[in-house]
Design an enzyme around this catalytic site. Structure first.
Site, PDB file in Angstrom:
ATOM      1  N   GLY A 104      33.764 -72.244  -8.212  1.00 32.97           N
ATOM      2  CA  GLY A 104      33.423 -70.857  -7.913  1.00 32.97           C
ATOM      3  C   GLY A 104      34.533 -69.847  -8.073  1.00 32.97           C
ATOM      4  O   GLY A 104      34.262 -68.643  -8.104  1.00 32.97           O
TER       5      GLY A 104
ATOM      6  N   GLU B  65      35.182 -78.896  -7.781  1.00 28.01           N
ATOM      7  CA  GLU B  65      34.416 -78.841  -9.038  1.00 28.01           C
ATOM      8  C   GLU B  65      34.694 -77.530  -9.785  1.00 28.01           C
ATOM      9  O   GLU B  65      33.782 -76.732 -10.011  1.00 28.01           O
ATOM     10  CB  GLU B  65      32.909 -78.930  -8.735  1.00 28.01           C
ATOM     11  CG  GLU B  65      32.484 -80.179  -7.998  1.00 28.01           C
ATOM     12  CD  GLU B  65      31.058 -80.085  -7.461  1.00 28.01           C
ATOM     13  OE1 GLU B  65      30.425 -79.016  -7.581  1.00 28.01           O
ATOM     14  OE2 GLU B  65      30.591 -81.088  -6.910  1.00 28.01           O
ATOM     15  N   PRO B  66      35.945 -77.269 -10.167  1.00 25.73           N
ATOM     16  CA  PRO B  66      36.223 -76.004 -10.852  1.00 25.73           C
ATOM     17  C   PRO B  66      35.720 -76.033 -12.291  1.00 25.73           C
ATOM     18  O   PRO B  66      35.810 -77.053 -12.972  1.00 25.73           O
ATOM     19  CB  PRO B  66      37.760 -75.937 -10.834  1.00 25.73           C
ATOM     20  CG  PRO B  66      38.173 -77.378 -10.890  1.00 25.73           C
ATOM     21  CD  PRO B  66      37.135 -78.135 -10.082  1.00 25.73           C
ATOM     22  N   GLY B  67      35.192 -74.912 -12.744  1.00 22.99           N
ATOM     23  CA  GLY B  67      34.755 -74.802 -14.137  1.00 22.99           C
ATOM     24  C   GLY B  67      35.418 -73.612 -14.795  1.00 22.99           C
ATOM     25  O   GLY B  67      36.364 -73.725 -15.566  1.00 22.99           O
ATOM     26  N   ARG B  68      34.945 -72.424 -14.405  1.00 26.69           N
ATOM     27  CA  ARG B  68      35.402 -71.172 -15.038  1.00 26.69           C
ATOM     28  C   ARG B  68      36.926 -70.995 -14.960  1.00 26.69           C
ATOM     29  O   ARG B  68      37.543 -70.553 -15.928  1.00 26.69           O
ATOM     30  CB  ARG B  68      34.709 -70.000 -14.328  1.00 26.69           C
ATOM     31  CG  ARG B  68      34.820 -68.684 -15.027  1.00 26.69           C
ATOM     32  CD  ARG B  68      34.211 -67.592 -14.151  1.00 26.69           C
ATOM     33  NE  ARG B  68      32.842 -67.855 -13.785  1.00 26.69           N
ATOM     34  CZ  ARG B  68      31.775 -67.472 -14.484  1.00 26.69           C
ATOM     35  NH1 ARG B  68      31.944 -66.778 -15.587  1.00 26.69           N
ATOM     36  NH2 ARG B  68      30.561 -67.760 -14.048  1.00 26.69           N
TER      37      ARG B  68
ATOM     38  N   ARG C 287      26.343 -64.280 -22.003  1.00 26.27           N
ATOM     39  CA  ARG C 287      26.677 -63.738 -20.678  1.00 26.27           C
ATOM     40  C   ARG C 287      26.401 -62.235 -20.528  1.00 26.27           C
ATOM     41  O   ARG C 287      25.849 -61.827 -19.506  1.00 26.27           O
ATOM     42  CB  ARG C 287      28.125 -64.058 -20.299  1.00 26.27           C
ATOM     43  CG  ARG C 287      28.384 -65.584 -20.197  1.00 26.27           C
ATOM     44  CD  ARG C 287      29.768 -65.902 -19.650  1.00 26.27           C
ATOM     45  NE  ARG C 287      29.890 -65.500 -18.276  1.00 26.27           N
ATOM     46  CZ  ARG C 287      30.510 -64.402 -17.872  1.00 26.27           C
ATOM     47  NH1 ARG C 287      31.104 -63.622 -18.725  1.00 26.27           N
ATOM     48  NH2 ARG C 287      30.533 -64.103 -16.590  1.00 26.27           N
TER      49      ARG C 287
ATOM     50  N   CYS D 250      17.543 -59.265 -32.978  1.00 27.10           N
ATOM     51  CA  CYS D 250      16.521 -58.214 -32.835  1.00 27.10           C
ATOM     52  C   CYS D 250      16.079 -58.026 -31.387  1.00 27.10           C
ATOM     53  O   CYS D 250      14.911 -58.266 -31.041  1.00 27.10           O
ATOM     54  CB  CYS D 250      15.337 -58.544 -33.724  1.00 27.10           C
ATOM     55  SG  CYS D 250      15.839 -58.564 -35.436  1.00 27.10           S
TER      56      CYS D 250
ATOM     57  N   TYR E 266      31.167 -70.923 -20.130  1.00 32.26           N
ATOM     58  CA  TYR E 266      29.787 -70.436 -20.218  1.00 32.26           C
ATOM     59  C   TYR E 266      29.584 -69.604 -21.497  1.00 32.26           C
ATOM     60  O   TYR E 266      28.890 -68.597 -21.498  1.00 32.26           O
ATOM     61  CB  TYR E 266      29.394 -69.663 -18.944  1.00 32.26           C
ATOM     62  CG  TYR E 266      29.654 -70.466 -17.693  1.00 32.26           C
ATOM     63  CD1 TYR E 266      28.826 -71.541 -17.368  1.00 32.26           C
ATOM     64  CD2 TYR E 266      30.747 -70.212 -16.860  1.00 32.26           C
ATOM     65  CE1 TYR E 266      29.085 -72.331 -16.242  1.00 32.26           C
ATOM     66  CE2 TYR E 266      31.006 -70.992 -15.739  1.00 32.26           C
ATOM     67  CZ  TYR E 266      30.178 -72.035 -15.433  1.00 32.26           C
ATOM     68  OH  TYR E 266      30.423 -72.820 -14.336  1.00 32.26           O
TER      69      TYR E 266
HETATM   70  N1  PLP Z   1      29.702 -77.060  -9.077  1.00 31.83           N
HETATM   71  C1  PLP Z   1      28.412 -76.719  -9.103  1.00 31.83           C
HETATM   72  C2  PLP Z   1      27.449 -77.513  -8.307  1.00 31.83           C
HETATM   73  C3  PLP Z   1      27.968 -75.621  -9.867  1.00 31.83           C
HETATM   74  O1  PLP Z   1      26.673 -75.272  -9.885  1.00 31.83           O
HETATM   75  C4  PLP Z   1      28.935 -74.882 -10.607  1.00 31.83           C
HETATM   76  C5  PLP Z   1      28.530 -73.695 -11.400  1.00 31.83           C
HETATM   77  O2  PLP Z   1      27.806 -72.847 -10.999  1.00 31.83           O
HETATM   78  C6  PLP Z   1      30.264 -75.293 -10.569  1.00 31.83           C
HETATM   79  C7  PLP Z   1      30.612 -76.380  -9.799  1.00 31.83           C
HETATM   80  C8  PLP Z   1      31.328 -74.580 -11.335  1.00 31.83           C
HETATM   81  O3  PLP Z   1      31.467 -73.281 -10.923  1.00 31.83           O
HETATM   82  P1  PLP Z   1      32.646 -72.390 -11.500  1.00 31.83           P
HETATM   83  O4  PLP Z   1      32.567 -72.461 -12.973  1.00 31.83           O
HETATM   84  O5  PLP Z   1      32.388 -71.046 -10.965  1.00 31.83           O
HETATM   85  O6  PLP Z   1      33.943 -72.967 -10.974  1.00 31.83           O
END
Ligand code: PLP
Length: 421
Positions: A241, A276-279, A315, A344, A373
């Site tokens: 998040g 669980e980092p992504g962004r 996005r 279009c 994303y």
């Molecule tokens: N974990 C869960 C369960 C998610 O749904 C998400 C994305 O929404 C993430 C981790 C990764 O979130 P972020 O990319 O904001 O760190």
């Protein structure tokens, strides 16, 4: 911090001029910086050292699931957070050990649960009580025990875009936190299930740590309550998040600020903390490189029509997201323009009335902060090719996902016998 910088008047990814990539691969194309991925992975890990020695980081591969990216992060010791059998297959293909994979997701099918058990996935994040019952039965049939945690919904407003908020009680994610103790009582005794903790994830692109801290405080209270009821709580998954700067003047909490907050919020929990980092790992590690097709006169401002579109970078159309637009060879001049793609739909607009580097037909430019994303949400709408991906590492680069042409897509379609002439 990222590794996209101007050198000699040309924007580079590390030591590679983006002009060289455009020439060899064409546009639009996603370009990733390996050094930036590595740096983000290390900074995030170091920030969490403050939270104690028992930390497991599972990169949320939904953010950018390219297997070259996953391999890079596996080399940094990262596990994976997956939400489908497809993501699980990617993580395994990239060499991430099954034991380091967390299976999240609100709609795991019975087939996916079975496949994940067979693969030896390290943890299942349950989204509802019935899923726990089914998982326990599938594991018992196999003579194994599934490690699991229960995802709780703390009813906290993450203060982010509604479409990426997941921790309000009306959202589809997790179980209401006040119902968790009862579910633990009912699930804990099931053969085939080791319900060892709780998980939480309240949303993405959080610009403020306060909602996260409030949510973690609720989880801390729940851990105490569950232990009081006799449950052995050994793992807490704090989700992802953390937001990233999209605008040049954005100021967001740093990973170090986040680590300090986590250390404060989880003091005394005595659990393995999972993340669980992504962004925050992927966002600023990628750009979408595009060419200007036309500069079309408009009523208020000209339209800069680029060859990237909403099917390549969804996005802005999905969340009104801002992506900084910069010329690859800026002249120093500026212009105020709308930026749009060729699809279009009026929604295929990246910016309205924005002051940007002056560009003309044929110029190259990038949308920044497109590593998360971005390509993963791409589609082939309007029968456009699926956008390719390039990974830069120092002074070398490689195509890590091909451009999938309309011809290839057409070859996978069939006209039934009765329509054939
Ligand atoms: N974990 C869960 C369960 C998610 O749904 C998400 C994305 O929404 C993430 C981790 C990764 O979130 P972020 O990319 O904001 O760190």
């Amino acid at each position: 911090m990222d590794h996209f910088h101007e050198q000699g008047g040309i924007l580079h990814a590390e030591n590679v001029p983006l002009t060289a990539i455009a020439e060899e691969v064409g546009t639009p194309v996603y370009v990733y910086s390996a050094a930036t991925f590595r740096r983000h992975a290390r900074v995030f890990r170091e920030a969490l050292a403050a939270a104690g020695p028992r930390v497991h980081i599972a990169y949320a591969i939904k953010a950018n699931p390219n297997i070259a990216v996953l391999r890079l992060l596996a080399d940094e010791g990262y596990g994976a957070d997956v939400v489908s059998a497809g993501e699980m297959a990617r993580a395994l293909a990239a060499g991430i050990p099954a034991a380091h994979i967390v299976f999240s997701g609100v709609g795991k099918t019975r087939d996916e649960l079975g496949r994940a058990l067979d693969a030896g996935i390290g943890q299942f994040n349950l989204e509802l009580e019935e899923e726990g019952v089914v998982l326990a039965a599938l594991a018992a049939e196999r003579g194994i025990v599934a490690p699991a945690v229960l995802r709780v919904n703390p009813d906290v407003d993450a203060g982010t875009h509604a479409k990426i908020s997941t921790g309000r009680k009306e959202n589809k994610f997790g179980v209401p936190i006040d119902q968790a103790p009862g579910m633990f009582d009912r699930l804990a005794g099931l053969e085939g299930l080791d319900l060892r903790g709780v998980a939480i994830h309240i949303g993405s692109q959080l610009a403020d740590l306060a909602p996260l801290e409030a949510a973690y405080a609720r989880v801390g209270e729940l851990v105490g309550e569950l232990r009081g009821a006799g449950h052995a709580i050994t793992h807490v998954d704090l989700g992802g998040g953390l937001g990233v700067p999209y605008r040049p003047d954005d100021v967001l909490p740093s990973p170090a600020d986040y680590g300090a907050m986590v250390a404060r919020a989880t003091a005394g929990w005595d659990v393995t903390l999972m993340f669980e980092p992504g962004r925050v790992i992927a966002g600023n590690a990628g750009v979408l490189l595009t060419s200007v097709i036309w500069v079309k006169p408009g009523v208020t401002h000209p339209y800069v029509i680029v060859d990237a579109a909403m099917n390549d970078l969804a996005r802005p159309a999905l969340y009104d997201a801002f992506h900084d637009f910069v010329a690859v060879k800026p002249s120093g001049a500026r212009m105020t323009a709308n930026i749009a793609g060729p699809v279009c739909e009026s929604g295929d607009t990246f910016a309205m009335g924005r002051t940007i580097d002056a560009v003309a037909s044929g110029d190259l430019a990038v949308f920044r902060t497109a590593g998360a994303y971005g390509a993963t949400m791409a589609s082939t709408y309007n029968s456009r090719a699926l956008v390719p991906e390039v990974l830069v590492d120092g002074d070398r680069f490689a195509v890590v996902a091909d451009r999938v042409s309309a011809e290839t897509l057409i070859a996978a379609e069939r006209v039934p016998e009765w329509l054939k002439r």
